[in-house]
Design a protein around this motif. Structure first.
Motif, PDB file in Angstrom:
ATOM      1  N   CYS A 156       0.824  -1.215   0.000  1.00 11.69           N
ATOM      2  CA  CYS A 156       0.000   0.000   0.000  1.00 11.69           C
ATOM      3  C   CYS A 156       0.858   1.266   0.000  1.00 11.69           C
ATOM      4  O   CYS A 156       0.506   2.270  -0.634  1.00 11.69           O
ATOM      5  CB  CYS A 156      -0.912  -0.046   1.231  1.00 11.69           C
ATOM      6  N   ALA A 157       2.001   1.213   0.678  1.00 15.11           N
ATOM      7  CA  ALA A 157       2.873   2.400   0.724  1.00 15.11           C
ATOM      8  C   ALA A 157       3.463   2.664  -0.661  1.00 15.11           C
ATOM      9  O   ALA A 157       3.543   3.820  -1.109  1.00 15.11           O
ATOM     10  CB  ALA A 157       3.979   2.185   1.753  1.00 15.11           C
ATOM     11  N   ILE A 163      -3.157   9.168  -2.064  1.00 12.95           N
ATOM     12  CA  ILE A 163      -3.538   8.226  -0.992  1.00 12.95           C
ATOM     13  C   ILE A 163      -3.803   6.852  -1.597  1.00 12.95           C
ATOM     14  O   ILE A 163      -4.460   6.739  -2.635  1.00 12.95           O
ATOM     15  CB  ILE A 163      -4.832   8.670  -0.260  1.00 12.95           C
ATOM     16  N   ALA A 164      -3.293   5.797  -0.952  1.00 15.70           N
ATOM     17  CA  ALA A 164      -3.682   4.435  -1.324  1.00 15.70           C
ATOM     18  C   ALA A 164      -4.322   3.774  -0.119  1.00 15.70           C
ATOM     19  O   ALA A 164      -3.928   4.009   1.030  1.00 15.70           O
ATOM     20  CB  ALA A 164      -2.483   3.628  -1.782  1.00 15.70           C
ATOM     21  N   VAL A 165      -5.317   2.960  -0.405  1.00 16.69           N
ATOM     22  CA  VAL A 165      -5.975   2.202   0.652  1.00 16.69           C
ATOM     23  C   VAL A 165      -6.167   0.785   0.137  1.00 16.69           C
ATOM     24  O   VAL A 165      -6.281   0.561  -1.073  1.00 16.69           O
ATOM     25  CB  VAL A 165      -7.290   2.918   1.056  1.00 16.69           C
ATOM     26  N   TRP A 166      -6.132  -0.180   1.053  1.00 14.21           N
ATOM     27  CA  TRP A 166      -6.306  -1.579   0.631  1.00 14.21           C
ATOM     28  C   TRP A 166      -7.137  -2.341   1.655  1.00 14.21           C
ATOM     29  O   TRP A 166      -6.794  -2.385   2.831  1.00 14.21           O
ATOM     30  CB  TRP A 166      -4.946  -2.269   0.460  1.00 14.21           C
ATOM     31  N   SER A 167      -8.245  -2.876   1.195  1.00 11.23           N
ATOM     32  CA  SER A 167      -9.104  -3.738   2.007  1.00 11.23           C
ATOM     33  C   SER A 167      -9.795  -4.664   1.005  1.00 11.23           C
ATOM     34  O   SER A 167     -10.540  -4.197   0.135  1.00 11.23           O
ATOM     35  CB  SER A 167     -10.129  -2.874   2.757  1.00 11.23           C
ATOM     36  N   PRO A 168      -9.520  -5.981   1.056  1.00 11.76           N
ATOM     37  CA  PRO A 168      -9.901  -6.870  -0.053  1.00 11.76           C
ATOM     38  C   PRO A 168     -11.391  -7.094  -0.281  1.00 11.76           C
ATOM     39  O   PRO A 168     -11.787  -7.491  -1.377  1.00 11.76           O
ATOM     40  CB  PRO A 168      -9.216  -8.204   0.309  1.00 11.76           C
ATOM     41  N   GLY A 169     -12.225  -6.829   0.721  1.00 12.83           N
ATOM     42  CA  GLY A 169     -13.665  -7.072   0.547  1.00 12.83           C
ATOM     43  C   GLY A 169     -14.296  -5.986  -0.324  1.00 12.83           C
ATOM     44  O   GLY A 169     -13.993  -4.799  -0.181  1.00 12.83           O
ATOM     45  N   LEU A 170     -15.179  -6.403  -1.223  1.00 13.02           N
ATOM     46  CA  LEU A 170     -15.728  -5.482  -2.225  1.00 13.02           C
ATOM     47  C   LEU A 170     -17.204  -5.187  -1.999  1.00 13.02           C
ATOM     48  O   LEU A 170     -17.922  -5.967  -1.366  1.00 13.02           O
ATOM     49  CB  LEU A 170     -15.559  -6.099  -3.623  1.00 13.02           C
ATOM     50  N   ASP A 171     -17.657  -4.066  -2.592  1.00 16.41           N
ATOM     51  CA  ASP A 171     -19.083  -3.761  -2.622  1.00 16.41           C
ATOM     52  C   ASP A 171     -19.705  -4.341  -3.903  1.00 16.41           C
ATOM     53  O   ASP A 171     -19.031  -5.022  -4.679  1.00 16.41           O
ATOM     54  CB  ASP A 171     -19.325  -2.244  -2.498  1.00 16.41           C
ATOM     55  N   ARG A 172     -20.957  -4.013  -4.162  1.00 15.54           N
ATOM     56  CA  ARG A 172     -21.656  -4.648  -5.294  1.00 15.54           C
ATOM     57  C   ARG A 172     -21.134  -4.176  -6.644  1.00 15.54           C
ATOM     58  O   ARG A 172     -21.443  -4.761  -7.673  1.00 15.54           O
ATOM     59  CB  ARG A 172     -23.162  -4.440  -5.180  1.00 15.54           C
ATOM     60  N   TYR A 173     -20.363  -3.090  -6.674  1.00 19.15           N
ATOM     61  CA  TYR A 173     -19.800  -2.621  -7.944  1.00 19.15           C
ATOM     62  C   TYR A 173     -18.411  -3.210  -8.202  1.00 19.15           C
ATOM     63  O   TYR A 173     -17.803  -2.936  -9.236  1.00 19.15           O
ATOM     64  CB  TYR A 173     -19.666  -1.094  -7.942  1.00 19.15           C
ATOM     65  N   GLY A 174     -17.866  -3.947  -7.224  1.00 16.03           N
ATOM     66  CA  GLY A 174     -16.509  -4.502  -7.373  1.00 16.03           C
ATOM     67  C   GLY A 174     -15.427  -3.562  -6.861  1.00 16.03           C
ATOM     68  O   GLY A 174     -14.252  -3.699  -7.198  1.00 16.03           O
TER      69      GLY A 174
END
Ligand code: DON
Length: 307
Positions: free
Chosen positions: A205-206, A275-286
Motif C-alpha cells: 500500500c505504501a 492516498i492508497a488504501v487496501w481492504s480486499p472485501g468489495l461492494d456490489r460494484y466490485g
C-alpha cells in the motif's frame, strides 16, 4: 489537518482500528481463484504529502496485485504514445453496467465506454503492443510504475496472472468481441496475456500511494507525463474510476480515484496528497467496501474534497 503529521497519523490509526472491527467487510472477488483466497481482514492506508512526508498505517507491508489500478498507468503510457488518436479506439464516458459487461460493449458497437472498464483497458493494452513484444510492453509498464513509485522492488505475480488467464472467460469474450468489431490489432491470446500480467503487478500500500504522486503534482522528479494528460487522467478517474459506482464515490468521497478488484484504491487530491488504501472485501460494484468508507472519512475529517 494534513500539515500536522501527528494529527494525521492519529486519524489514520483511528480509521484502521474502526475498519478492523467492521462486521461487514464486503466479499473478496471469487472469479479469480487466487484473489478468492485472500484474507479479507487485512487493511492498510498510506498518504503522501507535498513536503515528501509519507504516513502509512495498518498492513502496509503486505503485497497485493493492483488489478484495474494498472489501467491508470497503461492509459498514461498510451496517451504519451498516441495523444488524441488514442480516443478513436476508446470512449471517455462513464459506464452504466458492471466493469466487464459484454452487453455494454456491444451497445457501443465495440468502442469501450472508457479506458477503465475491462474492454477499454484491453484495447489500451492492444495499442501498447503495436511494435513491441508482450515482454517489452510489460517491461515498459513496470518501468513506468517503478519510476512513479521511486521503487524498483515491484514485480508481476505470475500465479495471479495464470489464475486469471485460466478463468477470465468474460475477458476472453470481451477480447473476441473487440476483435469482431475490428478494435483489436493482435490475437486475443497475445493481448489478454499481456493484460492479465499487468493486472497482476503487485506491491504494498505504501508503494501504491507513491505511484499516485505524478497525478497529484507531487512527484520528486517533477512531471512524468504532459500536464494535459495529468488533467485528462484525473478527469477520467473522477468520472469512471469506480465504474458504475463512480457517481456514488464522487458524492461520498469527492476526489479522483481508481479501484482494483483486489481491494486497492489509488486516490489523487491535486497538489495536496496521493492516498492508497487496501481492504480486499468489495461492494456490489466490485470496489473496496471499507476502502471507500475509509477514504470518505479521511476526506471529510481532513477537508480533502475537491468540491
Ligand atoms: O480483468 C479483470 O477482471 C481484473 N484483472 C481486473 C478487474 C478489476 O480490477 C475491476 N475492479 N474493481
Amino acid at each position: 489537518m494534513i500539515e500536522d503529521s501527528a494529527a494525521l497519523e492519529t486519524l489514520l490509526t483511528e480509521i484502521v482500528d474502526r475498519m478492523s472491527q467492521a462486521a461487514d467487510k464486503g466479499a473478496v472477488a471469487d472469479y479469480i481463484p487466487e484473489l478468492a483466497a485472500i484474507d479479507p481482514a487485512q487493511f492498510a492506508i498510506s498518504i503522501c504529502l507535498p513536503d515528501g512526508r509519507q504516513i502509512s498505517v495498518g498492513d502496509v507491508q503486505a503485497d497485493f496485485s493492483i488489478q484495474s489500478i494498472s489501467k491508470v498507468f497503461t492509459l498514461a503510457i498510451a496517451l504519451g504514445r498516441y495523444g488524441d488518436t488514442y480516443w478513436t479506439r476508446v470512449g471517455r464516458e462513464p459506464s452504466t453496467s458492471v466493469f466487464n459487461s459484454v452487453q455494454e460493449l456491444e451497445s457501443r458497437n465495440g468502442i469501450p465506454a472508457n479506458p477503465f472498464v475491462n474492454s477499454g483497458a484491453i484495447a489500451t493494452t492492444d495499442a501498447l503492443l503495436v511494435g513491441a513484444t508482450p515482454k517489452e510492453t510489460l517491461g515498459e509498464i513496470l518501468q513506468f510504475i517503478r519510476l512513479a513509485a521511486s521503487d524498483d522492488d515491484i514485480y508481476i505475480n505470475p500465479s495471479i496472472a495464470e489464475s486469471e488467464k485460466r478463468t477470465g472467460h468474460r475477458n476472453w469474450s470481451l477480447a473476441h468481441f473487440l476483435k469482431s468489431c475490428d478494435n483489436l490489432r493482435h490475437e486475443c491470446e497475445l493481448t489478454l496475456g499481456t493484460y492479465f500480467h499487468h493486472c497482476a503487478i503487485s506491491m504494498n500500500c505504501a508503494q501504491l500511494a507513491r505511484t499516485g504522486r505524478f497525478l497529484a503534482g507531487l512527484h520528486p522528479a517533477g512531471t512524468l507525463i504532459l500536464p494535459a494528460h495529468v488533467r485528462s487522467i484525473n478527469a477520467l478517474m473522477m468520472t469512471c474510476g469506480h465504474y458504475n459506482g463512480s457517481g456514488e464515490f464522487a458524492y461520498r468521497v469527492g476526489f479522483p480515484a481508481k479501484s482494483g478488484v483486489s481491494g486497492g484504491i489509488l486516490a489523487v487530491i491535486p497538489k495536496r496528497a496521493s492516498i492508497a488504501v487496501w481492504s480486499p472485501g468489495l461492494d456490489r460494484y466490485g470496489n473496496s467496501l471499507l476502502g471507500t468508507a475509509a477514504l470518505e472519512e479521511v476526506s471529510r475529517r481532513a477537508g480533502l474534497s475537491v468540491f
